[in-house]
Design a protein around this motif. Structure first.
Motif, PDB file in Angstrom:
ATOM      1  N   LEU A  85       0.840  -1.203   0.000  1.00 24.11           N
ATOM      2  CA  LEU A  85       0.000   0.000   0.000  1.00 24.11           C
ATOM      3  C   LEU A  85       0.871   1.246   0.000  1.00 24.11           C
ATOM      4  O   LEU A  85       1.805   1.361   0.797  1.00 24.11           O
ATOM      5  CB  LEU A  85      -0.923  -0.011   1.225  1.00 24.11           C
ATOM      6  N   VAL A  86       0.587   2.150  -0.914  1.00 18.19           N
ATOM      7  CA  VAL A  86       1.202   3.480  -0.923  1.00 18.19           C
ATOM      8  C   VAL A  86       0.085   4.487  -0.711  1.00 18.19           C
ATOM      9  O   VAL A  86      -0.898   4.478  -1.448  1.00 18.19           O
ATOM     10  CB  VAL A  86       1.945   3.765  -2.246  1.00 18.19           C
ATOM     11  N   ASN A  87       0.216   5.310   0.300  1.00 16.27           N
ATOM     12  CA  ASN A  87      -0.813   6.297   0.623  1.00 16.27           C
ATOM     13  C   ASN A  87      -0.277   7.687   0.306  1.00 16.27           C
ATOM     14  O   ASN A  87       0.504   8.256   1.062  1.00 16.27           O
ATOM     15  CB  ASN A  87      -1.183   6.188   2.110  1.00 16.27           C
ATOM     16  N   LYS A  88      -0.668   8.218  -0.860  1.00 19.90           N
ATOM     17  CA  LYS A  88      -0.206   9.535  -1.314  1.00 19.90           C
ATOM     18  C   LYS A  88      -1.315  10.220  -2.100  1.00 19.90           C
ATOM     19  O   LYS A  88      -2.085   9.538  -2.801  1.00 19.90           O
ATOM     20  CB  LYS A  88       0.996   9.398  -2.263  1.00 19.90           C
ATOM     21  N   PRO A  89      -1.370  11.543  -2.028  1.00 21.59           N
ATOM     22  CA  PRO A  89      -2.283  12.254  -2.934  1.00 21.59           C
ATOM     23  C   PRO A  89      -1.961  11.890  -4.379  1.00 21.59           C
ATOM     24  O   PRO A  89      -0.790  11.694  -4.731  1.00 21.59           O
ATOM     25  CB  PRO A  89      -1.982  13.731  -2.655  1.00 21.59           C
ATOM     26  N   PRO A 142      -9.322   9.035  -0.571  1.00 21.61           N
ATOM     27  CA  PRO A 142      -8.192   9.768  -1.137  1.00 21.61           C
ATOM     28  C   PRO A 142      -6.864   9.161  -0.690  1.00 21.61           C
ATOM     29  O   PRO A 142      -6.736   8.675   0.438  1.00 21.61           O
ATOM     30  CB  PRO A 142      -8.362  11.179  -0.559  1.00 21.61           C
ATOM     31  N   GLY A 143      -5.901   9.179  -1.585  1.00 24.20           N
ATOM     32  CA  GLY A 143      -4.559   8.691  -1.268  1.00 24.20           C
ATOM     33  C   GLY A 143      -4.320   7.247  -1.649  1.00 24.20           C
ATOM     34  O   GLY A 143      -3.187   6.770  -1.621  1.00 24.20           O
ATOM     35  N   LEU A 144      -5.391   6.531  -2.008  1.00 24.10           N
ATOM     36  CA  LEU A 144      -5.251   5.099  -2.269  1.00 24.10           C
ATOM     37  C   LEU A 144      -5.464   4.754  -3.746  1.00 24.10           C
ATOM     38  O   LEU A 144      -5.900   3.649  -4.081  1.00 24.10           O
ATOM     39  CB  LEU A 144      -6.239   4.306  -1.411  1.00 24.10           C
TER      40      LEU A 144
END
Length: 228
Positions: A85-89, A142-144
């Motif tokens: 998982l990468v959580n970024k805008p 958001p972010g996913l």
């Protein structure tokens, strides 16, 4: 119940760790695949630990060799549990971010499944762990963008495999999980407390992996009591 040969990825923590222990304690033979291995898995008599990076196709050869040498060319259940998982805008996501997530969540799942299918006979079961975020029409966060889109891709992949191999007697199913209190959930939603523990979800997946193929093939089951 006949003891089975079970392959599980992502066993260093969370659901994968709990699943490996549960299957092994029940007498099944487990191949636990993860880059890092907890001591408790390495010391269990029914668990073989394989420390590889599943996103590296060359390392998949070790799985094939193990099944041939130690399991007499037989795999009963494959559980594709590992995830990244990468959580970024969205505007901050790079091509490299997308590549890393898809390598683990889609390409590695496809590659390992390709390795295992020749060793699977009628009555075998491939279970892939996806996410509610990959379900069309579900709530999105958001972010996913990279994570959820990869989970949607793997759902379509396994619907297709069920059709392609329908004459083989091998079942392909996907479990789209909702909120489970794991380290990965905390990475996505810091501070959120999910109602289900990793062990509780592992209990469900354990039974589904052994019996769900009697009732389902090519299905996506939404296993979610709540969504953050």
């Amino acid at each position: 119940m006949e003891n089975k040969n079970i392959i599980i990825t992502g066993t260093s923590r969370g659901i994968g760790f709990e699943l490996a222990l549960q299957f092994a304690d029940a007498g099944h033979q487990v191949l636990a695949i993860s880059r890092k291995m907890p001591k408790s898995l390495m010391e269990h008599s029914n668990i073989t630990c394989l420390s590889i990076d599943i996103s590296d196709e060359n390392e998949m050869e070790q799985v094939e060799k193990f099944v041939k040498d130690s399991w007499s060319n037989k795999v009963d259940v494959l559980i594709n549990n590992a995830g990244l998982l990468v959580n970024k805008p969205f505007e901050q996501l790079t091509t490299s971010d997308f590549e890393q997530v898809y390598k683990v969540n889609v390409f590695a799942v496809a590659a390992l499944t390709q390795v295992c299918i020749p060793f699977m006979k009628k009555g075998s079961h491939v279970v892939t762990i996806s996410s509610m975020g990959g379900i069309q029409g579900s709530m999105k966060f958001p972010g996913l963008a990279a994570y959820s889109s990869s989970k949607g891709a793997v759902i379509t992949l396994f619907e297709l495999l069920a059709e392609e191999y329908k004459e083989s007697g091998i079942a392909f199913n996907v479990l789209a999980l909702g909120a489970v209190n794991t380290e990965m959930l905390q990475e996505a939603f810091p501070g959120y407390e999910a109602p289900l523990s990793a062990k509780e979800m592992a209990n469900y997946i354990f039974d589904f992996s052994l019996n769900g193929n009697k009732y389902y093939n090519g299905k996506v089951l939404q296993v979610s009591s709540t969504t953050p």
